[in-house]
Motif scaffolding. Structure first.
Motif, PDB file in Angstrom:
ATOM      1  N   SER A 522      38.077  35.251  46.202  1.00  0.00           N
ATOM      2  CA  SER A 522      38.991  35.814  47.187  1.00  0.00           C
ATOM      3  C   SER A 522      40.237  36.370  46.510  1.00  0.00           C
ATOM      4  O   SER A 522      40.727  37.445  46.871  1.00  0.00           O
ATOM      5  N   SER A 524      40.379  37.489  43.508  1.00  0.00           N
ATOM      6  CA  SER A 524      39.990  38.654  42.699  1.00  0.00           C
ATOM      7  C   SER A 524      39.904  39.930  43.516  1.00  0.00           C
ATOM      8  O   SER A 524      39.965  41.034  42.967  1.00  0.00           O
ATOM      9  N   GLU A 525      39.757  39.796  44.827  1.00  0.00           N
ATOM     10  CA  GLU A 525      39.664  40.986  45.674  1.00  0.00           C
ATOM     11  C   GLU A 525      40.963  41.785  45.665  1.00  0.00           C
ATOM     12  O   GLU A 525      40.952  42.999  45.879  1.00  0.00           O
ATOM     13  N   ASN A 526      42.060  41.083  45.423  1.00  0.00           N
ATOM     14  CA  ASN A 526      43.353  41.763  45.439  1.00  0.00           C
ATOM     15  C   ASN A 526      44.064  41.714  44.092  1.00  0.00           C
ATOM     16  O   ASN A 526      45.243  42.073  43.998  1.00  0.00           O
ATOM     17  N   ASN A 549      28.060  37.943  41.993  1.00  0.00           N
ATOM     18  CA  ASN A 549      29.465  37.531  42.117  1.00  0.00           C
ATOM     19  C   ASN A 549      30.299  38.053  40.960  1.00  0.00           C
ATOM     20  O   ASN A 549      31.460  38.435  41.133  1.00  0.00           O
ATOM     21  N   LYS A 552      31.141  41.562  41.642  1.00  0.00           N
ATOM     22  CA  LYS A 552      32.221  41.675  42.627  1.00  0.00           C
ATOM     23  C   LYS A 552      33.579  41.594  41.937  1.00  0.00           C
ATOM     24  O   LYS A 552      34.522  42.293  42.313  1.00  0.00           O
ATOM     25  N   ASN A 555      34.249  44.754  39.913  1.00  0.00           N
ATOM     26  CA  ASN A 555      34.563  45.924  40.735  1.00  0.00           C
ATOM     27  C   ASN A 555      36.063  46.106  40.934  1.00  0.00           C
ATOM     28  O   ASN A 555      36.511  47.204  41.276  1.00  0.00           O
ATOM     29  N   ASN A 556      36.809  45.016  40.755  1.00  0.00           N
ATOM     30  CA  ASN A 556      38.259  45.107  40.924  1.00  0.00           C
ATOM     31  C   ASN A 556      39.003  45.116  39.590  1.00  0.00           C
ATOM     32  O   ASN A 556      40.224  44.953  39.556  1.00  0.00           O
TER      33      ASN A 556
END
Length: 720
Positions: A522, A524-526, A549, A552, A555-556
């Protein structure tokens, strides 16, 4: 006026002193004429100058006898010795001995003692010659002889004629009481001086002291014991004081007024009627020998071990007794005595708790009591005197429990004593069973950073307290303890904690991320997790996190992801090659092309297409299989394929060259390797490049254009 009063008093004293002197003491050279010229008047006023005496031839001798004391004012008494019908012979002889200063033995027997007493002047009672048992007996018994009695007592005191006193008491035992009371009234310090003499035996002094307590009035007693000599002597008595029942009350009253505290009462038994009074009136010193004697003799306690190690417990069985009340009023003295006599104290738990609730025991004694205490303390909170807690915990008598740890911590903090206590406990700790949530949380916040707790106990505490630590920022926690904190997810996964762990405990990052991966994902999404990429790659390789994972997270990530010559799972490789590849990893991919999966190879081919010019320029290493797959790829134009073919010709053997020529449709060149065939090559750029390469590789000796410049002639090497 005041001066006149003082002068009058002084003259009275001098007058009295003159009356008490012998005539010979008054005659001096200065007074001789005055004394021997004295006259006298009779009842009808006739004055006599004693001329018949003065005119006598023996007058000088008479003066000499008077001046030297051979004849004095007792001359008339002396003369009765020679006539019948007067005093008894024995009494006259005694009187003469007094006059002549030739003392008789004190037990000399007198016949008419009162007549003797009346015949003596006051001054005679100041002389040692007046010390006679019969005479002193009468002086004691008759109140009209008080002055004479006191004069004898005074000379005993001044001249220390104590032997007379001792002998008199032995001879006239019935006068003992009167002797004591009379002496105490006149001679206040009598006992002090008698006891200091050193020649008076102990038994006499004991009887004398007891007689004082039994008969002397309180107002006199206070003065007699002014210097505490009498009370000190009584206190040290070890033998039973035996007195009749009717004297007990007076004895006790006197003892109380003197603050008597008998040092040793072990000789007393309940058959002695004075013993209960001594106990009820607290007339004994508080000592273990006295307390235990009373417990045994009066209350029937006879267990030696209990009396020694559980003394206060035994005492508390008799709460309503004078003994217990006396000790309660003097707990400081009792505890002090107990500690001197006892190596170990094993009082019952309730007794220990009760003792520490008492405020009449000094802090120092309470601490000393704890040092000798072996009674297990079930709950530290029961001991209201918290200054003793350190000694309780150090002595190893505190029961090992979560509650005691929490209560001690609440009062004292996480001291070294508490740390030692926690570490040494054999029981496994489980704070789930306790309810003191606020204390537990405080303990958690402190103990997280405590490296001195053993790892075993640290894990038990951390795992059962059940708290988390948000925004973790504690440095220098030991390696093993950090493992425990992460294992039980104590350190919450948030941006702040993640950053702190990354900077200070990077070796714990893998486990930290693994156990908190959803939260990490979570975050890492931002957030760009570029710093963590090597660790994520490792975790993927070890199947700790899935490829999906990891992707994911990738990707950031905005930057490159290095392969560092490591082969990762297929999806990871593809993702990195296509999205995050570092130019430094291209060599590795091209060189090791053959070992990758087909899907990865396709990504590498695409990479090769993008970098075809660099490949042709030999900026990257050449792998034959990679070149072959590139040659197969339709997206590569003819020019670049010929360029790749030239690389193959230069670097590989004939068979590899043949195979590649077939791939690009250059069958005529394949025929060159068959001496039986004579292929033709049109004059164009591709053929020229290939022929040049063949010649360079010595597959042909030479080549040239024909006259029409339509074809190339070539020359093979002759067979040897």
């Amino acid at each position: 006026m005041e001066d006149l009063k003082q002068q009058k008093n002084r003259l009275k004293i001098e007058k009295q002193e003159i009356k008490e002197r012998h005539l010979s003491q008054l005659i001096t050279k200065d007074t001789e004429d005055e004394i021997f010229s004295i006259s006298d008047k009779d009842a009808i006023g006739r004055e006599s100058y004693f001329n018949e005496v003065k005119g006598n031839d023996y007058y000088p001798l008479l003066k000499y006898l008077i001046w030297n004391g051979y004849i004095d004012e007792t001359y008339n008494d002396y003369m009765t010795y020679f006539y019948e019908g007067g005093m008894k012979k024995e009494d006259k002889m005694f009187l003469r001995s007094v006059v002549e200063h030739r003392a008789k033995e004190p037990d000399y027997s007198l016949k008419d003692v009162k007549k003797v007493a009346n015949s003596l002047r006051s001054i005679d009672f100041d002389q040692e010659e007046s010390l006679n048992y019969d005479l002193f007996e009468v002086l004691l018994k008759e109140d009209n002889y008080v002055s004479s009695r006191n004069r004898i007592i005074n000379q005993i005191r001044i001249k220390k004629n104590y032997d007379f006193l001792v002998g008199f008491v032995e001879k006239k035992s019935k006068c003992f009481t009167k002797t004591v009371t009379s002496i105490c009234k006149f001679w206040r310090e009598n006992f002090d001086e008698l006891s200091r003499d050193g020649n008076i035996n102990f038994n006499f002094l004991s009887k004398w002291a007891i007689e004082i307590l039994c008969y002397v009035p309180e107002e006199d007693l206070i003065e007699v014991d002014k210097n505490k000599g009498l009370s000190d002597f009584i206190n040290k008595q070890k033998m039973q004081i035996m007195i009749s029942d009717e004297l007990i009350d007076h004895f006790v009253k006197s003892a109380l007024s003197m603050d008597i505290k008998l040092i040793d009462i072990r000789s007393y038994h309940k058959e002695n009627n004075l013993f209960p009074k001594i106990i009820d009136s607290n007339l004994y010193e508080i000592s273990m020998k006295n307390v235990n004697h009373i417990l045994k003799e009066v209350y029937g306690e006879n267990l030696k071990v209990e009396m020694k190690t559980k003394n206060f417990t035994v005492l508390r069985r008799h709460l309503d007794t004078s003994l217990y009340k006396y000790i309660q009023d003097n707990m400081e003295i009792y505890i002090g005595a107990l500690l001197k006599e006892t190596e170990e104290i094993n009082d019952d738990y309730d007794t220990v708790v009760a003792l520490f609730k008492q405020d009449n025991i000094s802090d120092n004694l309470k601490q000393e009591y704890v040092k000798k205490l072996i009674t297990p303390i079930t709950s530290i909170n029961d001991i209201v005197y918290d200054e003793s807690w350190e000694y309780i915990i150090r002595n190893g008598i505190l029961v090992y429990s979560e509650e005691n740890i929490l209560q001690y911590f609440q009062k004292k903090g996480l001291t070294q004593d508490l740390i030692t206590f926690i570490n040494d406990g054999q029981k496994e700790l489980d704070f789930n069973l306790t309810e003191e949530d606020e204390i537990k949380e405080d303990l958690f916040l402190i103990i997280v950073s405590e490296n001195n707790i053993t790892d075993e106990k640290y894990e038990q505490i951390i795992s059962t307290l059940g708290y988390n630590y948000p925004k973790f920022d504690i440095e220098e926690i030991s390696n093993t303890k950090m493992n425990i904190l992460i294992k039980y997810r104590v350190i919450l996964m948030d941006e702040s904690s993640l950053s702190f762990i990354r900077e200070n405990y990077f070796d714990k990052m893998e486990k930290y991320i693994q156990l908190n991966f959803e939260e990490y994902l979570s975050i890492s999404e931002n957030n760009d997790m570029q710093e963590d990429i090597p660790l994520i790659l490792k975790m993927v390789s070890n199947n700790i996190i899935s490829e999906d994972n990891a992707i994911k997270i990738f990707n950031n990530v905005s930057g490159e992801i290095r392969l560092n010559e490591t082969i990762y799972p297929e999806l990871i490789m593809i993702c990195i090659i296509e999205e995050h590849l570092s130019v430094d990893d291209i060599n590795f991919l091209f060189e090791k092309y053959v070992i990758f999966t087909e899907n990865v190879k396709r990504s590498i081919i695409n990479l090769g297409i993008k970098n075809i010019d660099q490949i042709i320029d030999r900026e990257f290493p050449i792998n034959l299989e990679f070149i072959i797959d590139l040659l197969k790829y339709k997206a590569i134009d003819r020019f670049n394929k010929i360029s790749l073919m030239l690389l193959v010709i230069e670097d590989y053997d004939q068979q590899d060259v043949v195979n590649c020529l077939k791939l690009i449709g250059k069958m005529e060149f394949v025929k060159l390797f068959d001496p039986k065939l004579r292929p033709k090559f049109k004059a164009n750029r591709e053929n020229k490049q290939l022929l040049a390469a063949f010649m360079e590789k010595e597959y042909i000796q030479d080549y040239s254009l024909d006259e029409k410049e339509e074809y190339y002639h070539y020359k093979r090497y002759k067979k040897k």
